[in-house]
Design an enzyme around this catalytic site. Structure first.
Site, PDB file in Angstrom:
ATOM      1  N   ASP A   1      59.526  49.739  53.627  1.00 57.61           N
ATOM      2  CA  ASP A   1      59.188  51.033  53.033  1.00 57.61           C
ATOM      3  C   ASP A   1      58.009  50.724  52.121  1.00 57.61           C
ATOM      4  O   ASP A   1      58.182  50.093  51.066  1.00 57.61           O
ATOM      5  CB  ASP A   1      60.362  51.583  52.216  1.00 57.61           C
ATOM      6  CG  ASP A   1      60.063  52.973  51.691  1.00 57.61           C
ATOM      7  OD1 ASP A   1      58.972  53.167  51.115  1.00 57.61           O
ATOM      8  OD2 ASP A   1      60.898  53.874  51.852  1.00 57.61           O
ATOM      9  N   HIS A   2      56.810  51.121  52.521  1.00 55.67           N
ATOM     10  CA  HIS A   2      55.642  50.607  51.808  1.00 55.67           C
ATOM     11  C   HIS A   2      55.577  51.073  50.350  1.00 55.67           C
ATOM     12  O   HIS A   2      54.890  50.469  49.541  1.00 55.67           O
ATOM     13  CB  HIS A   2      54.338  50.896  52.576  1.00 55.67           C
ATOM     14  CG  HIS A   2      53.829  52.293  52.442  1.00 55.67           C
ATOM     15  ND1 HIS A   2      54.306  53.334  53.184  1.00 55.67           N
ATOM     16  CD2 HIS A   2      52.865  52.825  51.647  1.00 55.67           C
ATOM     17  CE1 HIS A   2      53.669  54.442  52.858  1.00 55.67           C
ATOM     18  NE2 HIS A   2      52.782  54.166  51.931  1.00 55.67           N
TER      19      HIS A   2
ATOM     20  N   HIS B   1      60.697  57.159  51.191  1.00 52.75           N
ATOM     21  CA  HIS B   1      59.878  56.869  50.009  1.00 52.75           C
ATOM     22  C   HIS B   1      60.436  57.496  48.723  1.00 52.75           C
ATOM     23  O   HIS B   1      60.573  56.828  47.704  1.00 52.75           O
ATOM     24  CB  HIS B   1      58.442  57.363  50.210  1.00 52.75           C
ATOM     25  CG  HIS B   1      57.788  56.825  51.452  1.00 52.75           C
ATOM     26  ND1 HIS B   1      58.037  55.583  51.940  1.00 52.75           N
ATOM     27  CD2 HIS B   1      56.869  57.375  52.303  1.00 52.75           C
ATOM     28  CE1 HIS B   1      57.303  55.378  53.032  1.00 52.75           C
ATOM     29  NE2 HIS B   1      56.596  56.452  53.276  1.00 52.75           N
TER      30      HIS B   1
HETATM   31  C1  BG6 Z   1      53.794  57.445  55.377  1.00 49.91           C
HETATM   32  C2  BG6 Z   1      53.990  58.803  55.985  1.00 49.91           C
HETATM   33  O1  BG6 Z   1      54.986  56.703  55.434  1.00 49.91           O
HETATM   34  O2  BG6 Z   1      53.426  57.605  54.007  1.00 49.91           O
HETATM   35  C3  BG6 Z   1      52.709  59.599  55.890  1.00 49.91           C
HETATM   36  O3  BG6 Z   1      54.361  58.657  57.352  1.00 49.91           O
HETATM   37  C4  BG6 Z   1      52.246  59.669  54.460  1.00 49.91           C
HETATM   38  O4  BG6 Z   1      52.889  60.912  56.402  1.00 49.91           O
HETATM   39  C5  BG6 Z   1      52.186  58.286  53.835  1.00 49.91           C
HETATM   40  O5  BG6 Z   1      50.940  60.227  54.464  1.00 49.91           O
HETATM   41  C6  BG6 Z   1      51.921  58.372  52.352  1.00 49.91           C
HETATM   42  O6  BG6 Z   1      51.690  57.088  51.837  1.00 49.91           O
HETATM   43  P1  BG6 Z   1      50.759  56.860  50.562  1.00 49.91           P
HETATM   44  O7  BG6 Z   1      50.848  55.394  50.319  1.00 49.91           O
HETATM   45  O8  BG6 Z   1      49.387  57.331  50.959  1.00 49.91           O
HETATM   46  O9  BG6 Z   1      51.343  57.690  49.482  1.00 49.91           O
END
Ligand code: BG6
Ligand code: NDP
Length: 509
Positions: A183-184, A246
C-alpha cells in the site's frame, strides 16, 4: 544500516504503466543512493517480446519518468541498464515458467544473486494467484536454497469474498511471512511520521483519546480525474480504490494503540485491532453516513473539464463513485463516541492529503466576553502531501487592552529539512522488502478485516437503487450533502489550501 542480501527483482507486468512510472524509477533511485547489494538484477516479465537491449531502451533510456532526475546522467543510466534484463512469459501458460526458471538460473550463475528473489506482481490482479502457483510449481517459492518474497500490488481483492480467496490461494504457494501486500501510502515519509509524532512526543499521546479529541477528519483529495485508467476505475470506484486501503491505513495509524515494540508484528497486531473495532454499519447507517458522488463536466480555471461519464473506458450510464465521504466510529476504550470523518475524491480543487485532529473546546471559556471569537477548538493538522508538515492551531492574546484572543498557527514543514533526502514511497517499500522488513506492508488478516467493514456498503450500493450517487462539478469539493455528515453547530470539513498554513473560507489553490 540493515544488510541487504544479493538478490534479483523479478517484475511481472514489466511492460506496464506501473513498472515504467514507479518501479523502475524507484530501483534507479536505490541504485543511485548506493542501496543495492553488490550483486543485483532486475528481470522484467510479461508477454510482449523484447530483447534485453530493447527492454533497457524502453524502461531506462526512453523512460520519461527518469529523464527529469538530476541523477539520470548518461553514465548512471548506462551502469543501471546493465542490471536490467527481460524474459517473455505468458503467465497463464504453466509451461513457460520453465523458461523463466532457466533464465533465472543462468543469471544467478553470471551475477550470483544467490537464488534470492523478490517477485513483484504488477499484472492484472486476476493473475496474482496463477503466478504464485506457477512459481511454486517450478520450485521458485524459496523452498530450496535462497529466499523468495512476493510483493502483491493493489487491489487486494474486489470484496471480502475475493480477498479471502486470494489470501487463501497465495498461502497455498507462499507463507504469510513471504507475502508483502503493498500500500504505497505506508511508504510515504509523512505517513510514517504520524507514528513518530504520536509515540515519540510526550505532549500528544496523553491527549490522544475521547477525553480530549472531539473528532478526527481525513481528506485525500486529487485534482486529476481518472486520466487513462477509466477502464480499471469504472469497475472499482473510490471506495475500493482509495478508502479500503490508503485511507484505512491512515485511520489505523491515527487510532492504534502503542505497539509493544516498533517491529512488523507488534505494529500490525495493533492496526488489526483498529479494523476489528470498527462499528459495523446497518443498512440504515449506510444511507445516513456514507455519501457517494461522481464528477460532472465543468469549467475549471477557464478550461473545460470532462465529466466522469465522458472519460475513456467509462460506461455512459456508469454509477461508479469518484467521491466518498463517510462517518464512522471505532468502538474501543480510547475512541468510544468520537466520530471519524473521511473523504476522498477525484477532480477536486487541489491535490491534498491530510489528517486533522479537532480537540474539544475548553470546559469553561474564561475569555468569552472579550473575545470576538467563540470558544475555538485547537486543531492539529498532519499534512501528508503536498507541503508535507504539521500545523497546530491555538489561541493567543491580541495585543492591547482586554483579553481578546485569536487563533494562530505553529507549523513545521518538511522542506525545512533541506539537506535530508526524502525517498519516494515505492523506493522505501522495495528497499524494506529487500531487507525482509514487512512493517510497512499490510498483513492478510487486517486486509480482510478492512474488507469486512467495507463489504456491506458495496452490497447496499449494488442492491438498493434508492441510494443516490450525487453529481458534483469537476473542480469542487464534492456533493454538498457531505457537509451534513459533520455533527455539531457550525462544524464543517476543513477546506485545505495548497499551502499548509493558508486558512479561511477563501484561498488560492
Ligand atoms: C492509487 C489509486 O492507489 O493511488 C489512484 O489507484 C490514485 O487512483 C493514487 O490516484 C493516489 O496516490 P497518490 O500517491 O498520488 O496520493
Ligand atoms: P498495465 O495494464 O499497464 O500493465 C499490465 C501488465 O501485465 C503489462 O505488462 C502486461 O504485459 C502484463 N500482463 C498481462 N497479462 C499477462 C499475462 N498473461 N502474462 C504475463 N504478463 C501479463 O497495468 P498497470 O501497470 O497500470 O497496473 C498493474 C497492476 O498494478 C494492477 O494490478 C494495478 O491495479 C496495480 N496498480 C497500478 C497503479 C498505476 O498507477 N498504474 C497504481 C497502483 C496499483 P503484456 O501485455 O506484454 O503481457
Amino acid at each position: 544500516m540493515k544488510k541487504t542480501d544479493n538478490q534479483a527483482l523479478v517484475i511481472f507486468g514489466a511492460s506496464g504503466d506501473l513498472t515504467e512510472r514507479k518501479l523502475i524509477p524507484a530501483v534507479f533511485n536505490l541504485f543511485c543512493g548506493g542501496f543495492l547489494p553488490e550483486s543485483y538484477a532486475v528481470i522484467g516479465v510479461s508477454r510482449s517480446e523484447f530483447t534485453d537491449e530493447e527492454y533497457r531502451i524502453k524502461v531506462v533510456f526512453n523512460n520519461e519518468h527518469l529523464k527529469g532526475k538530476s541523477t539520470a546522467t548518461e553514465e548512471n543510466l548506462e551502469r543501471f541498464a546493465k542490471l536490467v534484463f527481460y524474459q517473455a512469459v505468458d503467465t497463464k501458460n504453466i509451461e513457460t515458467y520453465g523458461q523463466l526458471k532457466n533464465r533465472l538460473e543462468q543469471l544467478d550463475q553470471e551475477i550470483t544473486t544467490k537464488n534470492n528473489y523478490i517477485f513483484y506482481l504488477a499484472t492484472p490482479p486476476s493473475l496474482y494467484q496463477t503466478i504464485a502457483n506457477g512459481l511454486a510449481e517450478n520450485g521458485l517459492n524459496g523452498n530450496t536454497d535462497g529466499w523468495s518474497r512476493l510483493i502483491v500490488e493493489k487491489p487486494f481483492g474486489y470484496d471480502l469474498e475475493s480477498a479471502k480467496a486470494l489470501n487463501k490461494g497465495l498461502l497455498c504457494s507462499f507463507s504469510e511471512e513471504q507475502i508483502y501486500r503493498i500500500d504505497h501510502y505506508l511508504g510515504k515519509e509523512t505517513v510514517q511520521n504520524m507514528f513518530v509524532t504520536r509515540f515519540a512526543n510526550s505532549i500528544f499521546e496523553p491527549l490522544w483519546n475521547r477525553n480530549y479529541i472531539h473528532r478526527i477528519e481525513i481528506t485525500a483529495a486529487e485534482h486529476v480525474g481518472v486520466e487513462k485508467r477509466g477502464g480499471y476505475y469504472d469497475s472499482s470506484g473510490a471506495l475500493r480504490d482509495m478508502i479500503q486501503n490508503h485511507l484505512f491505513q491512515l485511520v489505523a495509524l491515527v487510532a492504534m494503540e502503542p505497539p509493544v515494540r516498533p517491529d512488523a508484528e507488534s505494529i500490525r497486531n495493533e492496526k488489526l485491532k483498529v479494523f476489528q473495532s470498527l462499528r459495523a454499519y446497518t443498512d440504515q447507517d449506510i444511507k445516513e453516513n456514507v455519501i457517494r458522488g461522481q464528477y460532472l463536466n465543468s469549467t475549471v480555471r477557464g478550461e473545460a473539464v470532462k465529466g466522469y461519464r465522458e472519460e475513456e473506458g467509462v460506461q455512459d450510464q456508469s454509477k461508479t463513485e469518484t467521491y466518498v465521504a463517510m462517518k464512522f466510529f471505532i468502538d474501543n476504550w480510547r475512541w468510544a463516541d468520537v466520530p471519524f470523518y473521511i473523504r476522498t475524491g477525484k477532480s477536486m480543487p487541489t491535490r491534498v492529503t491530510e489528517v486533522v485532529i479537532h480537540f474539544k473546546p475548553n470546559h469553561h471559556h474564561l475569555f468569552a466576553h472579550d473575545s470576538s471569537l467563540s470558544n475555538q477548538q485547537n486543531v492539529l493538522v498532519i499534512r501528508i502531501q503536498p507541503n508535507e508538515g504539521i500545523l497546530l492551531k491555538f489561541d493567543m492574546k491580541i495585543p492591547g487592552a482586554g483579553f481578546n484572543t485569536e487563533q494562530v498557527n505553529m507549523d513545521f514543514k518538511y522542506d525545512e529539512l533541506s539537506n535530508v533526502y526524502v525517498p519516494d514511497a515505492y523506493e522505501r517499500l522495495i528497499l524494506d522488502c529487500m531487507q525482509g522488513d514487512a512493517t510497512l506492508y499490510a498483513r492478510g488478516d487486517s486486509t480482510e478485516a478492512a474488507w469486512e467493514f467495507i463489504d456491506p456498503i458495496l452490497k447496499a450500493w449494488e442492491n438498493d437503487e434508492s441510494i443516490p450517487v450525487y453529481g458534483y462539478p469537476a473542480g469542487t469539493w464534492g456533493p454538498e450533502n457531505a457537509d451534513n455528515l459533520i455533527d455539531g453547530e457550525n462544524m464543517n470539513w476543513r477546506y485545505p489550501c495548497s499551502n499548509l498554513t493558508d486558512d479561511g473560507n477563501y484561498c488560492e489553490l
